[in-house]
Design a protein around this motif. Structure first.
Motif, mmCIF file in Angstrom:
data_model
loop_
_atom_site.group_PDB
_atom_site.id
_atom_site.type_symbol
_atom_site.label_atom_id
_atom_site.label_comp_id
_atom_site.label_asym_id
_atom_site.label_seq_id
_atom_site.Cartn_x
_atom_site.Cartn_y
_atom_site.Cartn_z
ATOM 1 N N LEU A 132 -3.523 6.254 -9.264
ATOM 2 C CA LEU A 132 -3.161 5.423 -8.006
ATOM 3 C C LEU A 132 -3.371 6.324 -6.751
ATOM 4 C CD1 LEU A 132 -2.017 2.538 -7.038
ATOM 5 C CD2 LEU A 132 0.478 3.912 -7.032
ATOM 6 N N GLU A 139 -5.923 5.174 -3.779
ATOM 7 C CA GLU A 139 -5.631 5.093 -2.442
ATOM 8 C C GLU A 139 -6.384 6.019 -1.356
ATOM 9 O OE1 GLU A 139 -1.428 5.155 -1.952
ATOM 10 O OE2 GLU A 139 -1.214 2.860 -2.486
ATOM 11 N N ASN A 168 -2.292 -5.190 -2.044
ATOM 12 C CA ASN A 168 -1.322 -4.089 -2.112
ATOM 13 C C ASN A 168 -1.236 -2.989 -1.430
ATOM 14 O OD1 ASN A 168 1.200 -3.440 -3.494
ATOM 15 N ND2 ASN A 168 0.396 -2.144 -4.980
ATOM 16 N N THR A 222 0.750 -1.876 2.404
ATOM 17 C CA THR A 222 1.510 -0.439 2.946
ATOM 18 C C THR A 222 1.069 0.144 4.002
ATOM 19 O OG1 THR A 222 0.161 0.718 1.493
ATOM 20 C CG2 THR A 222 2.021 -0.090 0.474
HETATM 21 C C1 LIG Z 1 1.222 -1.325 -5.316
HETATM 22 O O1 LIG Z 1 1.401 -0.107 -4.421
HETATM 23 C C2 LIG Z 1 2.527 0.529 -4.855
HETATM 24 C C3 LIG Z 1 2.779 1.743 -3.816
HETATM 25 O O2 LIG Z 1 1.545 2.154 -3.403
HETATM 26 C C4 LIG Z 1 2.306 1.231 -6.113
HETATM 27 O O3 LIG Z 1 3.515 2.025 -6.698
HETATM 28 C C5 LIG Z 1 2.169 -0.264 -7.057
HETATM 29 O O4 LIG Z 1 1.772 0.337 -8.446
HETATM 30 C C6 LIG Z 1 1.037 -1.020 -6.745
HETATM 31 N N1 LIG Z 1 1.008 -2.229 -7.615
HETATM 32 C C7 LIG Z 1 -0.326 -2.527 -7.952
HETATM 33 C C8 LIG Z 1 -0.045 -4.015 -8.630
HETATM 34 O O5 LIG Z 1 -1.179 -2.161 -7.573
#
Ligand SMILES: *[C@@H]1O[C@H](CO)[C@@H](O)[C@H](O)[C@H]1NC(C)=O
Ligand SMILES: *[C@@H]1O[C@H](CO)[C@@H](O)[C@H](O)[C@H]1NC(C)=O
Length: 327
Positions: free
Chosen positions: A11, A15, A42, A46
């Motif tokens: 993640l 990002e 998503n 943020t």
């Molecule tokens: C959406 O973003 C949040 C925070 O950045 C993260 O924790 C979460 O896993 C994300 N959800 C998806 C479906 O990508």
């Protein structure tokens, strides 16, 4: 071509990559799969939303982030130059532009932005609306904007052609402007009347022939600019007196109205005043009303509560006007 497994990154790494992408690139990624679309949505949620401008005349949407802008538009001419992102740098602004051919440019830009705002979590805050189209098209455009939000920060309304009085009234009923409303429509029917809703910080009416003295008293904007006004010297004198007696315009910061010439000041300034040549006030004229230089008398008047003073002068821009700043 090698592929880059963006969606398989952890993640945080993903990002970091998304942060480097432009709005256009984010949209492109979102179109690759439904999972990608979810990820981009998503991610955008943020992030801080960025200002978006829309122009119906140019069928374009402009995103802005600091000094970088991205513009997407459609045109009806077929030899369009830049279907691929085209970069320019002007006045320290870097612009990326995409322009596409379309038989129905307005419809297509709306459709494009409906998708863009869904994935990028952004909203239009500035509109340049040319009411020179047919009523049907004007209504559709106004509805489209108002359905997204009934407030805008900036709205400029244009129309050099035939009157569009009913469309203009419809627009004013549906949308409230917070920061700057520039009404640059040139023609109205003789009996045209319209209230300006709300209290935009800055109100400029390019042809204010529908604003009579009573309506001026009802205008609540801190900065009011009336061009092509029908007010007489005597009414302008009454307006200044009403300000001095704390009856109206307690929030006024600056005011501009056209007059016949410097000689009109004899009648307009027929009230208690002092002359001044304070350079700070000269500066205030530049800041609020973009007066190029002050070369006529400056008259200072006082409000009866003793809290504010205002200074008035005349200057010739494209016609003689009276300028007033409150300090
Ligand atoms: C959406 O973003 C949040 C925070 O950045 C993260 O924790 C979460 O896993 C994300 N959800 C998806 C479906 O990508
Ligand atoms: C302001 O401009 C309008 C239109 O040009 C003109 O008719 C009007 O007389 C002007 N006002 C004054 C006080 O001269």
């Amino acid at each position: 071509m090698t592929t880059f497994p963006l969606l398989q990154l952890p993640l945080l790494a993903m990002e970091n990559v998304l942060c480097m992408l432009s709005p256009f690139e984010l949209i492109d990624v979102s179109l690759t799969s439904s999972r990608a679309k979810k990820v981009i949505k998503n991610f955008s949620r943020t992030k801080e939303t960025f200002p978006v401008s829309f122009s119906n005349g140019q069928h374009s949407i402009l995103f802005q982030q600091g000094r970088t802008t991205w513009s997407y538009g459609f045109e009806k001419i077929s030899h369009i130059a830049y279907i691929h992102p085209f970069n320019t740098i002007m006045m320290l602004y870097q612009t990326t532009q995409i322009m596409k051919f379309s038989e129905e440019p307005l419809k297509d830009i709306m459709k494009w932005f409906d998708y863009a705002r869904e994935v990028l979590n952004c909203k239009i805050n500035s509109v340049t609306l040319d009411l020179g189209c047919c009523t049907n098209e004007n209504m559709q455009t106004i509805d489209w904007i108002a359905e997204q939000s009934n407030t805008l920060d900036y709205l400029t309304i244009l129309n050099d052609g035939q009157d569009s009085d009913d469309d203009l009234k419809y627009l004013m009923e549906r949308i409230n402007v917070l920061k700057s409303l520039q009404l640059m429509v040139q023609h109205y029917k003789d009996e045209f009347r319209m209230e300006i809703p709300g209290k935009p910080n800055r109100l400029l009416i390019g042809n204010s022939k529908f604003v009579d003295y009573d309506q001026l008293l009802r205008l609540k904007s801190p900065v009011i600019i009336l061009r092509k006004s029908i007010l007489t010297n005597e009414e302008i004198n009454r307006f200044l007196r009403s300000w001095m007696s704390c009856e109206t315009h307690l929030e006024l910061k600056a005011f501009e109205i056209n007059i016949s010439g410097p000689e009109a000041m004899n009648e307009i300034m027929d009230l208690p005043h002092e002359k001044t040549n304070d350079p700070e006030i000269v500066w205030a004229f530049k800041e609020y009303l973009m007066v190029g230089y002050v070369d006529n008398e400056m008259y200072t008047i006082k409000r009866c509560d003793g809290k504010k003073r205002a200074t008035v002068t005349v200057w010739y821009r494209t016609q003689w006007s009276l300028y007033m700043v409150v300090h």
